[in-house]
Each structure stands twice: as C-alpha cells, then as structure tokens.
Design a protein around this motif. Structure first.
Motif, mmCIF file in Angstrom:
data_model
loop_
_atom_site.group_PDB
_atom_site.id
_atom_site.type_symbol
_atom_site.label_atom_id
_atom_site.label_comp_id
_atom_site.label_asym_id
_atom_site.label_seq_id
_atom_site.Cartn_x
_atom_site.Cartn_y
_atom_site.Cartn_z
ATOM 1 N N GLY A 1 0.813 -1.209 0.000
ATOM 2 C CA GLY A 1 0.000 0.000 0.000
ATOM 3 C C GLY A 1 0.845 1.256 0.000
ATOM 4 N N GLN B 110 3.469 1.558 -7.598
ATOM 5 C CA GLN B 110 2.266 0.981 -6.993
ATOM 6 C C GLN B 110 1.475 0.185 -8.012
ATOM 7 O OE1 GLN B 110 -0.185 1.453 -3.436
ATOM 8 N NE2 GLN B 110 0.849 -0.228 -4.420
ATOM 9 N N ASN C 85 0.961 -3.921 -8.003
ATOM 10 C CA ASN C 85 -0.405 -4.346 -7.668
ATOM 11 C C ASN C 85 -1.258 -4.688 -8.873
ATOM 12 O OD1 ASN C 85 0.458 -3.712 -5.107
ATOM 13 N ND2 ASN C 85 -1.283 -2.415 -4.596
ATOM 14 N N TYR D 166 -3.422 3.402 -3.340
ATOM 15 C CA TYR D 166 -3.597 1.973 -3.086
ATOM 16 C C TYR D 166 -4.971 1.510 -3.561
ATOM 17 C CZ TYR D 166 -4.284 -2.350 -0.413
ATOM 18 O OH TYR D 166 -4.566 -3.632 -0.044
ATOM 19 N N SER E 54 3.640 0.242 4.742
ATOM 20 C CA SER E 54 2.986 1.441 4.210
ATOM 21 C C SER E 54 3.602 2.703 4.805
ATOM 22 C CB SER E 54 1.485 1.407 4.512
ATOM 23 O OG SER E 54 0.865 0.309 3.874
#
Length: 305
Positions: A97, A113, A117, A158, A199
């Motif tokens: 995240g 990110q 992801n 995120y 995070s």
C-alpha cells in the motif's frame, strides 16, 4: 474439488510473509503432497517458508521474483511451467500500500504501486492462461482489499490500484468462463501483517518531511492506524482459509469478503449512507478533519515569527 488439491499445482505470489506465507503453510499441512510454487522478492524468507512446507509434505519450487518488473513476472510463469508443466491455481497475492495524500505522492511511486499491484499480476495471468485453457480449466484468485471497493483519504493510490485489479478480475471472469477458468477476488480488511509498517515506510520514502506538509495532522494519525484497527484485524491464517474456500468451491463466488463486518460495511457505505456522511466518516478516521485547522495554526505561527 478439495480432495484433489493434492494433485494441483498452486502458484502463490507474495509468499514470503503475511497472507501468502500463511496460505502456503496451511495448504501444505492440509493437502500432503500438494505442489506449490512460491514467489517473492525476499529469498531468505521465501526459503524458510518453503522448508516449512516441505517438512509438511509439499513439493515446493521457489522463484525469487519482483512483481514490479513485468519481465520477472513472465519469467516466473516460464520457470513454473518448465518445472511442473502446469499451473492449476494462480493466487495473485503480492502487493503493498502506497499511502499518502495524492497531492504529494511522487509519480514514480504511483508507477511502482501500479506495477506491483496491477501490471505484474496481469502479466503473470496472461502468461498462464493459455496452458490453463489447453488443460481444460483452472482458477485465478486475485487478492484485493476492502480498499478495492471503498476509497478513502491518504489511501487513494492503493485503492486505485485495487479498484483496477477488481475491474480486471470482473472482465477476466467473463472472458475466461467459456474455457472453465474461474476468477475470484478475495477482499481482506485489516490484517495482522507487516502491511501497515511497510505502508509507513513508503510514506517516508515518498514524502521525506511530512511535518512540513499541509497534511501533517493526517500523516501523524496514520501512525496510529494499527492501534485503531487491531481489535478487528484478522490473522493471515483466517484470510488463508477464505482463499482456500475460493480454491475449493464447486461454484466459486466472484468475491469473498475477509473482514469482520465487511459485508455490512460495504452495504452501508455503498448503498445506504449519503456520500457526505461517508466522506465525513473517512475524514475523521484518517485525520483529514484536523488538517485545515492545523495548517492555519502553523501559517499564523510562521507569520508571527
């Protein structure tokens, strides 16, 4: 299908810690002889998980992989197929995240990110679909988050990556159903893992001096998030049990919520409460309601100085 997991090849990304490591260990313990492919960036931790699984009776291949690098994701698929010849179930679990106010998150951090992801899981999935189709079916389980259904301040990047992962999952579910490839999403809420501490490190890397930003009050409250959510946090093993349900269900659902009160939360936030009320809740939860006053106080202080 559950009894036949012992003949399956299961590929788990993000398998060195947290949910991925717990899932690998639970599978090895419950289905002796299962074949596992464990991928993660940290080779030493990956080896420890693998050894635990081998002692339990699993056949394990480890592949050190950075899912943020598309070529490594594709290489993971190639190494797996070269070793085992098949993948029956793909668990796209790797992720992290990137927290912080969207105004301040560097674009390079945004790219990373989405690389980890979204693009890495997509590349891996693309590389494995043809052999699943040729073998008559398979399962793809994408580990998302409640943040993949609800966006909140400080976590917008995120959530954006997980919203995107859920959209891909919905499209894949429809596209692959004719080939007997089932696609499900698992949505954990707070989990007792390294997620929050990682995070926090990402915030520090992206925003070197949080004290100097207009969002100081919110970033300070972010450090207390683990305490706020600990009472309702699930263990990694609890989430692993939900993933196994998705793996073994005769007719797997499109989504599995893995959080205490998660279904109720989604219902209230998305269907019942007005937007302004939902906004106010998240602003208070993440300290955004303190930002304006804190910023104005500091500005006046600087002016007086």
């Amino acid at each position: 299908m559950s009894h036949s997991l012992t003949t399956q090849v299961v590929l788990i990304t993000g398998a060195s810690t947290g949910i991925g490591a717990a899932l690998a260990k639970v599978l090895a313990a419950r289905f002796r002889g299962i074949r596992l492919v464990l991928a993660a960036r940290q080779g030493d931790k990956l080896d420890m998980v693998a050894e635990h699984c081998r002692v339990a009776g699993a056949d394990v291949l480890t592949v050190v992989t950075d899912l943020g690098q598309v070529d490594q994701a594709i290489a993971l698929a190639e190494k797996t197929l070269s070793h085992f010849g098949q993948v029956d179930i793909l668990i796209n679990n790797a992720g992290y995240g990137q927290m912080g106010p969207l105004e301040l998150v560097p674009i390079r951090a945004c790219q990373q990110q989405f690389a980890v992801n979204l693009l890495g899981p997509l590349a891996l999935t693309q590389a494995l679909i043809p052999q699943m189709r040729d073998r008559g079916g398979g399962r793809i389980i994408n580990v998302s988050s409640l943040g993949g259904r609800l966006a909140f301040p400080i976590g917008g990047l995120y959530s954006a990556s997980k919203f995107a992962l859920e959209a891909l999952s919905d499209s894949l579910r429809m596209e692959l159903q004719p080939f007997n490839i089932r696609v499900s999403v698992v949505e954990p809420g707070p989990v007792s893992t390294e997620f929050i501490s990682v995070s926090g490190e990402q915030v520090k890397q992206g925003i070197p001096d949080p004290e100097a930003t207009p969002y100081r009050a919110a970033l300070k409250k972010l450090t207390q998030l683990e305490q706020q959510t600990s009472a309702n946090a699930w263990t990694s093993e609890q989430v692993a049990d939900v993933i196994i349900k998705a793996m073994t269900a005769r007719r797997p659902r499109s989504r599995y919520v893995a959080a205490t009160g998660g279904d109720f939360l989604l219902f209230m936030m998305r269907r019942v409460l007005p937007t302004w009320m939902v906004d106010r809740f998240w602003q208070q939860f993440y300290g955004i309601d303190r930002v304006a006053k804190d910023w104005e106080t500091r500005r006046k202080g600087l002016g007086e100085g």
